[in-house]
Design an enzyme around this catalytic site. Sequence first.
Site, PDB file in Angstrom:
ATOM      1  N   HIS A   1     -36.662 -30.696   7.742  1.00 50.08           N
ATOM      2  CA  HIS A   1     -38.031 -31.035   7.342  1.00 50.08           C
ATOM      3  C   HIS A   1     -37.995 -32.488   6.848  1.00 50.08           C
ATOM      4  CE1 HIS A   1     -41.533 -31.085   4.602  1.00 50.08           C
ATOM      5  NE2 HIS A   1     -41.981 -29.994   5.208  1.00 50.08           N
TER       6      HIS A   1
ATOM      7  N   ASP B   1     -31.850 -26.816   1.131  1.00 51.84           N
ATOM      8  CA  ASP B   1     -33.303 -26.837   1.089  1.00 51.84           C
ATOM      9  C   ASP B   1     -33.767 -25.393   1.254  1.00 51.84           C
ATOM     10  OD1 ASP B   1     -35.975 -26.827   1.681  1.00 51.84           O
ATOM     11  OD2 ASP B   1     -35.893 -28.438   3.159  1.00 51.84           O
TER      12      ASP B   1
ATOM     13  N   GLN C   1     -37.870 -22.334   2.586  1.00 52.26           N
ATOM     14  CA  GLN C   1     -38.197 -21.142   3.374  1.00 52.26           C
ATOM     15  C   GLN C   1     -37.251 -19.984   3.074  1.00 52.26           C
ATOM     16  OE1 GLN C   1     -40.928 -21.012   5.061  1.00 52.26           O
ATOM     17  NE2 GLN C   1     -41.401 -23.194   4.969  1.00 52.26           N
TER      18      GLN C   1
ATOM     19  N   LYS D   1     -44.352 -21.413  -2.131  1.00 47.47           N
ATOM     20  CA  LYS D   1     -43.920 -20.650  -0.971  1.00 47.47           C
ATOM     21  C   LYS D   1     -43.313 -19.309  -1.391  1.00 47.47           C
ATOM     22  CE  LYS D   1     -42.960 -24.862   1.626  1.00 47.47           C
ATOM     23  NZ  LYS D   1     -43.917 -25.036   2.705  1.00 47.47           N
TER      24      LYS D   1
ATOM     25  N   CYS E   1     -43.926 -31.154  10.034  1.00 45.93           N
ATOM     26  CA  CYS E   1     -43.136 -32.100   9.233  1.00 45.93           C
ATOM     27  C   CYS E   1     -41.705 -32.159   9.746  1.00 45.93           C
ATOM     28  CB  CYS E   1     -43.137 -31.733   7.755  1.00 45.93           C
ATOM     29  SG  CYS E   1     -44.755 -31.863   7.022  1.00 45.93           S
TER      30      CYS E   1
END
Lengths: 405, 145
Positions: free
Chosen positions: A122, A199, A202, A225, A363
């Site tokens: 991303h 990261d 998600q 999220k 993104c």
Amino acid sequence: MAFDVAVIRQQFPILSRDIDGSPLVYLDNAATTHKPQCVIDAISHYYSYSNSNVHRGAHRLADESTKAYEGARDTVARFINANVREEVIWTSGTTESINIVAHGIAQQLNPGDQLLVTEMEHHADLVTWQQACATSGAELKVAPINDNGELNLDQFQTLLCDRTKLVAFPHISNALGTVNPITKMIAMAKAAGALVLIDGAQGIAHGDVDVQSLGCDFYVFSGHKVFAPTGTGVLWGRQSLLESWPVWQTGGEMISTVTYQSAQWNQLPYRLEAGTPHIAGVIGLGAALEWLSRQDLDGMRLHEKALMATATERAEQFEGLRIIGTAKNKLGVLSFLIEGGHPADVGFLLDRQGIAIRTGHHCAEPLMNRLGVPGTARASFSLYNTLDEVDALFDALKKVRLMLA
Amino acid sequence: MVLASTDEILEDLAFFDDWEERYKYIIDLGKELPSMAPELQTADRLVKGCQSNVWLHYEYRNGQLVFLVESDAVIVRGLLALVMSAFNEKSPSDIVAFDIDDYFSTLDLERHLSPTRGNGLRSIVGKVKSIAMSLKNVTDNAIEL
Ligand SMILES: Cc1ncc(COP(=O)(O)O)c(C=O)c1O
């Protein structure tokens, strides 16, 4: 209580609204998730009952809000199994969390040093490192993926060397849904002596992150999220690193003593949290993770797998549809293209039928270029989606295909 | 090119009552729009839109602005045909005077001009208006001299 999607859905007020007369089918969960009533209530309760600044007040309201605010830190620490609560730093989201690490590492990098990311990054986990390299003279290496959207572990290994100072990669790709073999990748990167940042934007909502057993150095995610408010996020980092990590912003709260000419930094976690924080948001984040922890998480994961499997199966049978990202291990995301339709057309015609997806490059512009697509239509699932909604997506897509023919 | 006039479009669209027919009609309008030669689809003609690419080329001839537009998305292409029915081969003053927001809301399509839709339609309308405005200023000033 066993996982029951109907019971879950009742707790999300937004799920009962309609779009031009059609029930809302929300399949844009990778962009942001909805909030259960208890999170909305926690925020509302804070403002209507305990609103006050934290840590400083000499009064009842400040006691209450500080307790709720610091309680949320305990909740997050438990949720990701942090070593100590001080390792949980509040940020405004994944992006800020990564920036704090990138800003700090940039000061420690020298020309000749390397950072390693992947082709599925991303922008938040790419541009930040580009900038750290630009200011320090270090070099950014990019580990390639195959056409299915899976990382090539051999090449990942080859790119690791004694000059690799930090490796960053997504737990799960937001554009393709690929679940990376992060435990293995962390071990490889640690063996090369690099710091590792995951990261987790998600990854966090699936409820199985244990930072101690993962062995990474940083795990970052956004509150929004994982059923919490926007403007909240977490930087988890090892205490030994964060204790001396270059401070991010300076100002109130993050200092211990101040003279007109100098200041000493406060201890963790406050040294990395300058100014009045997003108190209501943090309390909402605590409520969201408390709520998620109370669910039957094994049941939830089975349900999420079933959503992914059913969506994939339907997609494979759908004439004129091409799945973008066909990794063996995928979760939460179905990216696709419809023959003869630009993703923007598909997104619009689905919206007309009450189905919310996202279209575009997600993104991840370099990834789209790498895969040779202009962008994709992306349906992304969360625990409150149903198999009926997957059907609704494909029924609506039939209409889209007809209209674009 | 002979495109449907704004009045014809208004009349046609009023005739449909379900969204599918309306958008099929809009998509078909887009199909009638002449396509832009690939060599004209250059970066300087690209109008910054978020999701789909939109190109705009124009010439000023005999007091009229002649446009060529292109998009890689079919609904945007259809909407561009609507925009062109209002603006193509019109004088700069006519273009400046034309109330496109009103036109789109009469068509019940105003959401496509809203700033949140990343389809570049709003940018292209803005661009067309500003081209017309600068030409109008030039001709207005010339008359004063
Ligand atoms: C994988 C990934 N990384 C980073 C981000 C950035 O998150 P935020 O915009 O909440 O900071 C996102 C959100 O879209 C994401 O999906």
